[in-house]
Design a protein around this motif. Sequence first.
Motif, PDB file in Angstrom:
ATOM      1  N   ASN A   1       0.834  -1.189   0.000  1.00 53.24           N
ATOM      2  CA  ASN A   1       0.000   0.000   0.000  1.00 53.24           C
ATOM      3  C   ASN A   1       0.872   1.243   0.000  1.00 53.24           C
ATOM      4  O   ASN A   1       0.945   1.970   0.973  1.00 53.24           O
ATOM      5  N   LYS A   2       1.544   1.455  -1.158  1.00 57.29           N
ATOM      6  CA  LYS A   2       2.432   2.623  -1.193  1.00 57.29           C
ATOM      7  C   LYS A   2       2.177   3.461  -2.435  1.00 57.29           C
ATOM      8  O   LYS A   2       1.574   3.012  -3.399  1.00 57.29           O
ATOM      9  N   ILE A   3       2.665   4.693  -2.367  1.00 55.97           N
ATOM     10  CA  ILE A   3       2.436   5.639  -3.464  1.00 55.97           C
ATOM     11  C   ILE A   3       3.079   5.122  -4.742  1.00 55.97           C
ATOM     12  O   ILE A   3       4.184   4.592  -4.732  1.00 55.97           O
ATOM     13  N   GLY A   4       2.351   5.275  -5.864  1.00 55.17           N
ATOM     14  CA  GLY A   4       2.940   4.930  -7.162  1.00 55.17           C
ATOM     15  C   GLY A   4       2.605   3.535  -7.642  1.00 55.17           C
ATOM     16  O   GLY A   4       2.926   3.181  -8.773  1.00 55.17           O
ATOM     17  N   VAL A   5       1.978   2.733  -6.812  1.00 53.37           N
ATOM     18  CA  VAL A   5       1.678   1.368  -7.239  1.00 53.37           C
ATOM     19  C   VAL A   5       0.632   1.359  -8.358  1.00 53.37           C
ATOM     20  O   VAL A   5       0.793   0.674  -9.359  1.00 53.37           O
ATOM     21  N   SER A   6      -0.426   2.149  -8.196  1.00 54.18           N
ATOM     22  CA  SER A   6      -1.448   2.200  -9.232  1.00 54.18           C
ATOM     23  C   SER A   6      -0.870   2.699 -10.547  1.00 54.18           C
ATOM     24  O   SER A   6      -1.159   2.159 -11.616  1.00 54.18           O
ATOM     25  N   ALA A   7      -0.030   3.717 -10.474  1.00 54.27           N
ATOM     26  CA  ALA A   7       0.601   4.223 -11.688  1.00 54.27           C
ATOM     27  C   ALA A   7       1.454   3.149 -12.344  1.00 54.27           C
ATOM     28  O   ALA A   7       1.474   2.999 -13.569  1.00 54.27           O
ATOM     29  N   ALA A   8       2.129   2.362 -11.526  1.00 46.29           N
ATOM     30  CA  ALA A   8       2.980   1.297 -12.067  1.00 46.29           C
ATOM     31  C   ALA A   8       2.142   0.266 -12.808  1.00 46.29           C
ATOM     32  O   ALA A   8       2.528  -0.243 -13.865  1.00 46.29           O
ATOM     33  N   ILE A   9       0.978  -0.055 -12.249  1.00 43.07           N
ATOM     34  CA  ILE A   9       0.097  -1.053 -12.869  1.00 43.07           C
ATOM     35  C   ILE A   9      -0.521  -0.502 -14.158  1.00 43.07           C
ATOM     36  O   ILE A   9      -0.353  -1.064 -15.240  1.00 43.07           O
ATOM     37  N   PHE A  10      -1.211   0.628 -14.025  1.00 39.65           N
ATOM     38  CA  PHE A  10      -2.027   1.090 -15.151  1.00 39.65           C
ATOM     39  C   PHE A  10      -1.187   1.788 -16.222  1.00 39.65           C
ATOM     40  O   PHE A  10      -1.567   1.821 -17.386  1.00 39.65           O
ATOM     41  N   GLY A  11      -0.029   2.296 -15.822  1.00 40.08           N
ATOM     42  CA  GLY A  11       0.895   2.842 -16.816  1.00 40.08           C
ATOM     43  C   GLY A  11       1.368   1.754 -17.764  1.00 40.08           C
ATOM     44  O   GLY A  11       1.426   1.944 -18.979  1.00 40.08           O
ATOM     45  N   ARG A  12       1.690   0.581 -17.209  1.00 40.01           N
ATOM     46  CA  ARG A  12       2.155  -0.521 -18.054  1.00 40.01           C
ATOM     47  C   ARG A  12       1.066  -1.011 -18.999  1.00 40.01           C
ATOM     48  O   ARG A  12       1.318  -1.336 -20.155  1.00 40.01           O
ATOM     49  N   LEU A  13      -0.168  -1.073 -18.501  1.00 38.31           N
ATOM     50  CA  LEU A  13      -1.275  -1.534 -19.351  1.00 38.31           C
ATOM     51  C   LEU A  13      -1.564  -0.521 -20.460  1.00 38.31           C
ATOM     52  O   LEU A  13      -1.796  -0.895 -21.617  1.00 38.31           O
ATOM     53  N   ALA A  14      -1.479   0.757 -20.100  1.00 40.75           N
ATOM     54  CA  ALA A  14      -1.729   1.790 -21.108  1.00 40.75           C
ATOM     55  C   ALA A  14      -0.664   1.739 -22.198  1.00 40.75           C
ATOM     56  O   ALA A  14      -0.962   1.866 -23.392  1.00 40.75           O
ATOM     57  N   ALA A  15       0.582   1.516 -21.781  1.00 35.93           N
ATOM     58  CA  ALA A  15       1.673   1.463 -22.750  1.00 35.93           C
ATOM     59  C   ALA A  15       1.461   0.318 -23.737  1.00 35.93           C
ATOM     60  O   ALA A  15       1.908   0.379 -24.884  1.00 35.93           O
ATOM     61  N   ALA A  16       0.780  -0.727 -23.282  1.00 43.58           N
ATOM     62  CA  ALA A  16       0.508  -1.881 -24.148  1.00 43.58           C
ATOM     63  C   ALA A  16      -0.825  -1.722 -24.868  1.00 43.58           C
ATOM     64  O   ALA A  16      -1.301  -2.657 -25.500  1.00 43.58           O
ATOM     65  N   ASN A  17      -1.419  -0.532 -24.786  1.00 41.76           N
ATOM     66  CA  ASN A  17      -2.684  -0.260 -25.477  1.00 41.76           C
ATOM     67  C   ASN A  17      -3.838  -1.134 -24.988  1.00 41.76           C
ATOM     68  O   ASN A  17      -4.745  -1.485 -25.740  1.00 41.76           O
ATOM     69  N   ILE A  18      -3.774  -1.532 -23.712  1.00 42.10           N
ATOM     70  CA  ILE A  18      -4.856  -2.324 -23.136  1.00 42.10           C
ATOM     71  C   ILE A  18      -5.779  -1.391 -22.356  1.00 42.10           C
ATOM     72  O   ILE A  18      -5.328  -0.638 -21.491  1.00 42.10           O
ATOM     73  N   ASN A  19      -7.033  -1.449 -22.731  1.00 42.67           N
ATOM     74  CA  ASN A  19      -8.021  -0.569 -22.143  1.00 42.67           C
ATOM     75  C   ASN A  19      -8.542  -1.169 -20.837  1.00 42.67           C
ATOM     76  O   ASN A  19      -9.018  -2.297 -20.823  1.00 42.67           O
ATOM     77  N   VAL A  20      -8.438  -0.425 -19.743  1.00 43.34           N
ATOM     78  CA  VAL A  20      -8.936  -0.893 -18.451  1.00 43.34           C
ATOM     79  C   VAL A  20     -10.297  -0.253 -18.215  1.00 43.34           C
ATOM     80  O   VAL A  20     -10.481   0.939 -18.444  1.00 43.34           O
ATOM     81  N   ASP A  21     -11.267  -1.071 -17.787  1.00 44.29           N
ATOM     82  CA  ASP A  21     -12.620  -0.564 -17.605  1.00 44.29           C
ATOM     83  C   ASP A  21     -12.894  -0.261 -16.132  1.00 44.29           C
ATOM     84  O   ASP A  21     -12.733   0.863 -15.660  1.00 44.29           O
ATOM     85  N   MET A  22     -13.268  -1.263 -15.370  1.00 45.19           N
ATOM     86  CA  MET A  22     -13.585  -1.042 -13.963  1.00 45.19           C
ATOM     87  C   MET A  22     -12.329  -1.238 -13.107  1.00 45.19           C
ATOM     88  O   MET A  22     -11.495  -2.082 -13.403  1.00 45.19           O
ATOM     89  N   ILE A  23     -12.228  -0.451 -12.040  1.00 44.25           N
ATOM     90  CA  ILE A  23     -11.101  -0.585 -11.114  1.00 44.25           C
ATOM     91  C   ILE A  23     -11.630  -0.543  -9.685  1.00 44.25           C
ATOM     92  O   ILE A  23     -12.413   0.343  -9.345  1.00 44.25           O
ATOM     93  N   VAL A  24     -11.210  -1.507  -8.860  1.00 46.56           N
ATOM     94  CA  VAL A  24     -11.579  -1.477  -7.444  1.00 46.56           C
ATOM     95  C   VAL A  24     -10.347  -1.813  -6.620  1.00 46.56           C
ATOM     96  O   VAL A  24      -9.652  -2.788  -6.893  1.00 46.56           O
ATOM     97  N   GLN A  25     -10.066  -0.955  -5.656  1.00 44.68           N
ATOM     98  CA  GLN A  25      -9.011  -1.319  -4.707  1.00 44.68           C
ATOM     99  C   GLN A  25      -9.700  -1.806  -3.443  1.00 44.68           C
ATOM    100  O   GLN A  25     -10.458  -1.069  -2.815  1.00 44.68           O
ATOM    101  N   SER A  26      -9.467  -3.065  -3.102  1.00 40.44           N
ATOM    102  CA  SER A  26     -10.207  -3.631  -1.979  1.00 40.44           C
ATOM    103  C   SER A  26      -9.608  -3.145  -0.657  1.00 40.44           C
ATOM    104  O   SER A  26      -8.533  -2.561  -0.611  1.00 40.44           O
ATOM    105  N   GLU A  27     -10.343  -3.418   0.425  1.00 43.34           N
ATOM    106  CA  GLU A  27      -9.836  -3.058   1.753  1.00 43.34           C
ATOM    107  C   GLU A  27      -8.483  -3.713   2.003  1.00 43.34           C
ATOM    108  O   GLU A  27      -8.185  -4.760   1.470  1.00 43.34           O
ATOM    109  N   LYS A  28      -7.733  -3.052   2.796  1.00 45.51           N
ATOM    110  CA  LYS A  28      -6.448  -3.643   3.186  1.00 45.51           C
ATOM    111  C   LYS A  28      -6.678  -4.937   3.942  1.00 45.51           C
ATOM    112  O   LYS A  28      -7.618  -5.076   4.704  1.00 45.51           O
TER     113      LYS A  28
END
Lengths: 417, 417
Positions: free
Chosen positions: B280-307
């Motif tokens: 649970n640290k800063i930049g993790v979401s960017a690391a995930i979705f940045g990589r998917l965007a770079a691969a031209n993969i469209n992400v629809d729904m996003i949920v971050q569950s409880e810790k």
Amino acid sequence: MKFGGTSMADLERIRRAARLVAAEVDAGHKVAVVVSAMAGKTNELVAWTDGAGQPTGKAAEVHADSDDEYDVVVASGEQVTAGLLAITLRNLGYPARSMMGWQVPIKTSMLHAKARIADFPADNLINAMDSGQIVVVPGFQGISDDGRITTLGRGGSDTSAVAVAIAAQATRCDIYTDVDGVYTTDPRIEAKAKRLDKISFEEMLEMASLGAKVLQTRSVELAMAYRMPVRVLSSFVEPGENLNQGTLVCDEEEIVEKHIVSGVAYSRDEAKITLLGLPNKIGVSAAIFGRLAAANINVDMIVQSEKRSGDYANQLFTVGRRDAQRAAEIMNEAKADIGFDDLKVDEGVSKISIVGVGMRSHTGVAETMFRALSEKGINIQVISTSEIKISVLIDEAYTELAVRALHAAYGLDKIGA
Amino acid sequence: MKFGGTSMADLERIRRAARLVAAEVDAGHKVAVVVSAMAGKTNELVAWTDGAGQPTGKAAEVHADSDDEYDVVVASGEQVTAGLLAITLRNLGYPARSMMGWQVPIKTSMLHAKARIADFPADNLINAMDSGQIVVVPGFQGISDDGRITTLGRGGSDTSAVAVAIAAQATRCDIYTDVDGVYTTDPRIEAKAKRLDKISFEEMLEMASLGAKVLQTRSVELAMAYRMPVRVLSSFVEPGENLNQGTLVCDEEEIVEKHIVSGVAYSRDEAKITLLGLPNKIGVSAAIFGRLAAANINVDMIVQSEKRSGDYANQLFTVGRRDAQRAAEIMNEAKADIGFDDLKVDEGVSKISIVGVGMRSHTGVAETMFRALSEKGINIQVISTSEIKISVLIDEAYTELAVRALHAAYGLDKIGA
């Protein structure tokens, strides 16, 4: 390099064509390619335009002229193969791009469905080739002055190929087809037919006009006008197979070993029309042939026979077989004006021709022809000649016999390749 | 008027389309027509480009990008139907001509195979229409700034139609297809589905994005941006059959009788990916979705569950089903960088959505949805909402059940047409 419909028939054939192109590039040449549609595709597209063109409803009595839209439909076949060949070349590792008729542009007359090439500015083509691209141009298509798609008429891809070769200032135009060159006659009739190493533009033009289907007549006219050497060779071999010499169509001066006769051509697309009992007065021929010309019917051979009793004569001429009934109708409609007694149509004839630049300087060529046919009991109905060809009209049943007799009489089974 | 592939499938269908066009002209309207390729044709052409694109030889390791030549090949399908429809119209007695994407011109971006329309100068189109011509434009195709043929991506003909309607300053864009309008849900799933007389641009855009296949999403975006009314109706009827009212996609203001919910959409093209044990640290979401965007993969729904215990959480997102395995590979390659424990892919999910502008002003809409699903024992895995839609991700096996339950819960079987 130009590839015909059988050479583009499917992806496997397209890959083989691509390998032949690649081999030329590997040999250090810059290459532009012209392609036909997949074999059979143009017929399918034409059939669709025919179906769509069945007049119904309001226009049932008026068959609209839709040649401009016919061109839009049928030009699509070559667009497909041009794109597919470009993709295939890239996947072999060679830079390639297609360039449509309107992109080159190949400017033509506005006579849709049978346009003639009017101009072919070379800048786009040469720039792309200079930048290292193999340029793939769809054959058969061009663009009119008003920006519409045009097509050159069936077989027009050969003409496109010669035009692109001229525009690209090519050293040669190679036409890849389903035969490996130009033969002394049709090998399906005479197994001893020989492939010619070289043939002059003039001879090839006569051969094409006389029924040899290996090259389209207009493509030879264009090549001759610009002195662009054309090589006819097979696309059904792999690169480097040295069987594949083909036939070079070139200036007469470049042919060292000249044959007196280079080939025997034949055409079954013939019909003979005889007008009996014509008055022998001024203006009759004009009345006959003016009417046929107005109906766009091409007249080939013409003979006015000796007068019969008094001032009457017979007039005989030949037309393409598909035009025969229409020509007869036109004559019969004008029977009173022209003043003939009766008309006969004979569709059971064929035309046999010998072609050779050697005729210009050798005597006895015609005599050999007539003797050879006479020895086989073949009756000559009409004769016509030009400087380098002699054509005779005979009973169609003797076609093969006549071709073989003449092939032997001029020793064509012993020449060349 | 736009006709899709099933409405252009053969000459008989093309004649029916021509009669529908003729009826509009007889009613005093000026008409431009946009056509798709014959049903199945684009797939055939795409398969050929795939086959030609199999890397071999030198390029076996390098799959060349040939989208520009793909466009040359696949654009030919619409060229054929445009020409055929023009011929057919003429033979019904109506002046018509085709006008290719490069002739209009429909200018697009240079992103081949998925170009976007950038500009559509209307002069040629309007001049031809003003001179009394029905102009037939092939859908799906355009021309780039460097003069190459482009295509708009699958389904792009709807977008072409809206663009042509805008260019022609049309009062309306009629899309003729194989259904007779926009339904409250897919009638193959819910027989009680009702055709909507009208639907707002915003609702249609959500419906199209959410899986209703009746109109292509970009065409609705374009229509909405220019406030161009679009009518969806069946091409499988003869002119004048008053069954054929269709559905008008228009401004919300023009819809008098507004429904709280206008439709239930579903999509099976869904996959759920869960990353377990993320720091649970800063930049993790960017690391995930940045990589998917770079691969031209469209992400629809996003949920971050409880810790879970300590500082770890789960991250869940959905992608198109065909992208799921590739997305998983990309995540696994970056496993160390992102720092998750494990990854799960679930391709057995579907997305059910309700759409309606009434949600803006009515409360309790979401509650009704959740209660209806709960009563059928359907578990909601993810929820996402916008101003006028609510989407839920559920087990794919419950797709039809959920659609029917929601259709009933909002009384959609009782509305309208």
